[in-house]
Scaffold this motif. Structure first.
Motif, mmCIF file in Angstrom:
data_model
loop_
_atom_site.group_PDB
_atom_site.id
_atom_site.type_symbol
_atom_site.label_atom_id
_atom_site.label_comp_id
_atom_site.label_asym_id
_atom_site.label_seq_id
_atom_site.Cartn_x
_atom_site.Cartn_y
_atom_site.Cartn_z
ATOM 1 N N TRP A 1 0.463 -1.559 -0.066
ATOM 2 C CA TRP A 1 -0.143 0.188 -0.201
ATOM 3 C C TRP A 1 0.980 1.034 0.008
ATOM 4 N N GLU B 1 0.649 5.947 -0.346
ATOM 5 C CA GLU B 1 -0.113 6.621 -0.753
ATOM 6 C C GLU B 1 1.168 8.239 -1.644
ATOM 7 N N THR C 1 -3.033 4.758 -9.259
ATOM 8 C CA THR C 1 -3.671 5.285 -7.848
ATOM 9 C C THR C 1 -5.600 5.740 -8.876
ATOM 10 N N GLN D 1 -8.383 8.245 -6.561
ATOM 11 C CA GLN D 1 -7.904 9.330 -5.839
ATOM 12 C C GLN D 1 -9.615 9.564 -4.631
ATOM 13 N N HIS E 1 -6.319 12.950 -2.605
ATOM 14 C CA HIS E 1 -4.975 11.977 -2.231
ATOM 15 C C HIS E 1 -5.602 10.869 -2.898
ATOM 16 N N HIS E 2 -4.420 10.496 -2.881
ATOM 17 C CA HIS E 2 -4.374 9.620 -4.164
ATOM 18 C C HIS E 2 -3.381 7.846 -3.351
ATOM 19 N N TYR E 3 -3.632 7.184 -3.805
ATOM 20 C CA TYR E 3 -3.264 5.632 -3.470
ATOM 21 C C TYR E 3 -3.372 4.694 -4.267
ATOM 22 N N THR F 1 -6.078 12.338 8.014
ATOM 23 C CA THR F 1 -5.118 11.909 6.864
ATOM 24 C C THR F 1 -4.095 12.363 7.941
ATOM 25 N N TYR G 1 -7.468 3.505 4.683
ATOM 26 C CA TYR G 1 -5.291 3.194 5.194
ATOM 27 C C TYR G 1 -5.074 1.530 6.703
#
Length: 559
Positions: A21, A23, A44, A46, A50-52, A188, A252
């Motif tokens: 994982w 970010e 990723t 969004q 935020h980008h994951y 975050t 998360y």
């Protein structure tokens, strides 16, 4: 060029695959390249700016270990490992295929973020920091195969001084919820504060982890009662808080709990990966989860060879109606029973009674077996709130429940009994597992408790409550004395008076404390090999002139 904002976190690992994982600070393709040629990529997605990415890594070899790098976009330069890192390269270590392979499971809960290096730590050394140092400087035997974080990974309702300054620069702290977090962006920040700790960041990059939430991941006493929930829903700030808490938890923590095959079937995950912006979809999911306990299953199963882990949600799955209170809703209870008995000759299992596992681990943030006085007080309190002694006592009981955190399995008597019966059923009969261990945290100390059933009619497996908390937190001296007293003969006698006043039935089992209580920042490790099991308690200690260390306080053979 894209940059790594948080991570990498090594989450799922089996004999040939893993998930990592990350970010990032902008949309990109994230790639993991392993030294042995295994690799994986993911675009990723969004959420709220935020980008994951959760990167599936394939082509790994069973029983092997390989270093890995993380690259972003088209750059040939790795963003992980960090330049000039004092830690060894992050690696992925896969389990072997033999039944005699040892599995080391380290667990704990309740972690305040450690202050920056060089600053005074008022609650003593962080057990995760010291575990990272032990692994980095020690032998292969120091490294767990999996790290179980059993709740309160972040504290949304008890922020650090640094976070309070950050919040004050963002909004007026005189407005509710004050210096607690209010929205997704503020959540975050909690994860950055906690997981950018250099030791913890490296530890989570090289040891696979499984996580489950507890109350402080959202707020103290989360879902303690129907009256509490009604009051919270009447405030102007609660809805944004709980939705942001569930959204951030999904991103998360929860996403990385799931095996790749389950991820492929997850409709929400598929939608987020294809949407230009997944914020609204994830928010709708969180809203449905908050409105209906049965709408989402946060519990999950992981099998590590012949060891089965069931992580149980004891917060969002509750039934809060005082006349039908339950720690987990009926659908969740059916799921738990199916997973426990799958492969045991029970529901959904094989007809010949053979076991699918040698050890059963039930991860629940809240302990099943408590000191006797506390157990009886929680059952008594539940009876009062149910109305057994009238409306005046019910009001008193509700107030006491919130002030004293009376909300463990004992506070849901029917659920306590159901879990007790299920454990006995799973541990009984031909081919029963060697151990059934309930792994818990929450109570800011560690202990081992062992139940017995009436007339020697208990399960064939050895059953244990293993409780370990905190990883990095504190406990007042008065509470320490209370836990000691709760196990005492006088405490038991007082508990029996609560039972009589509440007109409640005694528990069908008895139990005794066989280890502890231990206080301090600590972690427990189970070592499971074949049908043998050993447990070790390690405490983080400051050593004058030599920094900190993780010192072994207790070692016991379980089977």
């Amino acid at each position: 060029m894209a940059r790594l904002r948080l991570g990498p976190l090594l989450r799922y690992v089996d004999g040939s695959t893993a998930t990592v994982w990350v970010e990032t600070d902008r949309p990109c393709t994230a790639e993991v390249r392993c030294e042995d040629g295994a690799k994986g990529t993911a675009n990723t997605f969004q959420i709220a700016g935020h980008h994951y990415a959760l990167i599936p890594v394939t082509g790994l070899r069973p029983g092997a270990e390989t270093a890995y790098e993380v690259r972003l976009g088209d750059s040939d330069a790795p963003v992980w490992p960090l330049p000039n890192s004092p830690f060894p390269p992050s690696t992925i270590r896969t389990p072997g295929e033999g039944d005699d392979e040892a599995l080391r499971v380290t667990f704990g809960s309740c972690r305040w973020a450690a202050p920056p290096s060089g600053e005074h730590d008022p609650v003593g050394p962080d057990a995760l920091d010291t575990l990272a140092a032990r692994i980095a400087n020690g032998t292969d035997a120091d490294r767990p195969d999996v790290l179980l974080l059993l709740g309160d990974q972040v504290y949304a309702d008890n922020t650090s001084e640094a976070t309070r300054r950050w919040l004050a620069a963002r909004r007026n702290l005189n407005d509710p919820p004050g210096d607690q977090v209010a929205d997704y962006e503020e959540y975050t920040h909690l994860y950055y504060e906690s997981w950018l700790d250099p030791e913890v960041r490296w530890l989570l990059s090289t040891v696979p982890s499984c996580m489950i939430f507890d109350d402080h991941d959202v707020i103290d006493d989360w879902n303690t009662s129907a009256a509490w929930l009604a009051e919270m829903r009447a405030t102007p700030w609660w809805r944004e808080r709980v939705l942001s808490g569930l959204m951030s938890y999904w991103v998360y923590q929860h996403l990385g709990n799931l095996p790749p095959a389950e991820l492929e079937r997850d409709e929400l995950y598929a939608e987020l990966r294809t949407a230009p912006d997944g914020t609204d979809a994830l928010r709708a999911f969180a809203s449905a989860s908050d409105a209906d306990a049965a709408a989402t299953r946060w519990s999950y199963r992981r099998d590590f060879g012949r060891v089965r882990l069931l992580m149980v949600d004891t917060r969002a799955a509750r039934v809060l109606d005082e006349q039908n209170r339950a720690m987990i809703d009926p659908d969740e209870a059916r799921w738990l029973r199916e997973q426990v008995l799958d492969g045991t000759g029970g529901a959904g299992g094989s007809s010949d009674g053979t076991r699918g596992y040698d050890h059963l681990l039930i991860g629940t943030s809240l302990p099943w077996l408590l000191p006797h006085l506390i157990h009886d007080a929680e059952g008594w309190n539940a009876a009062l709130c149910r109305g057994e002694r009238g409306a005046r006592w019910a009001r008193f009981g509700e107030n006491l429940r919130r002030r004293s955190d009376l909300e463990h399995w004992a506070a849901f008597p029917s659920s306590f009994d159901a879990l007790t019966d299920l454990i006995a059923e799973a541990g009984t009969g031909p081919g029963a597992p060697a151990t059934v261990c309930v792994l818990s945290g929450d109570v800011h100390h560690a202990y081992i408790a062992e139940p017995t059933w009436p007339d020697g009619g208990g399960p064939d497996a050895r059953v244990l409550q293993l409780t370990c908390s905190p990883v990095h937190n504190s406990i007042p001296a008065s509470i320490k004395l209370g836990f000691h007293f709760g196990w005492s003969r006088v405490g038991r006698a007082l508990g029996r008076r609560f039972v009589r006043h509440g007109r409640i039935a005694r528990a069908a089992i008895k139990w005794r404390k066989t280890g502890g209580p231990w206080f301090g920042n600590q972690l427990m490790t189970l070592t499971l090999r074949g049908r043998s099991a050993e447990v070790r308690l390690d405490q983080a200690q400051a050593v004058k002139g030599a920094g900190v260390r993780l010192a072994t306080t207790q070692e016991s053979r379980l089977s």
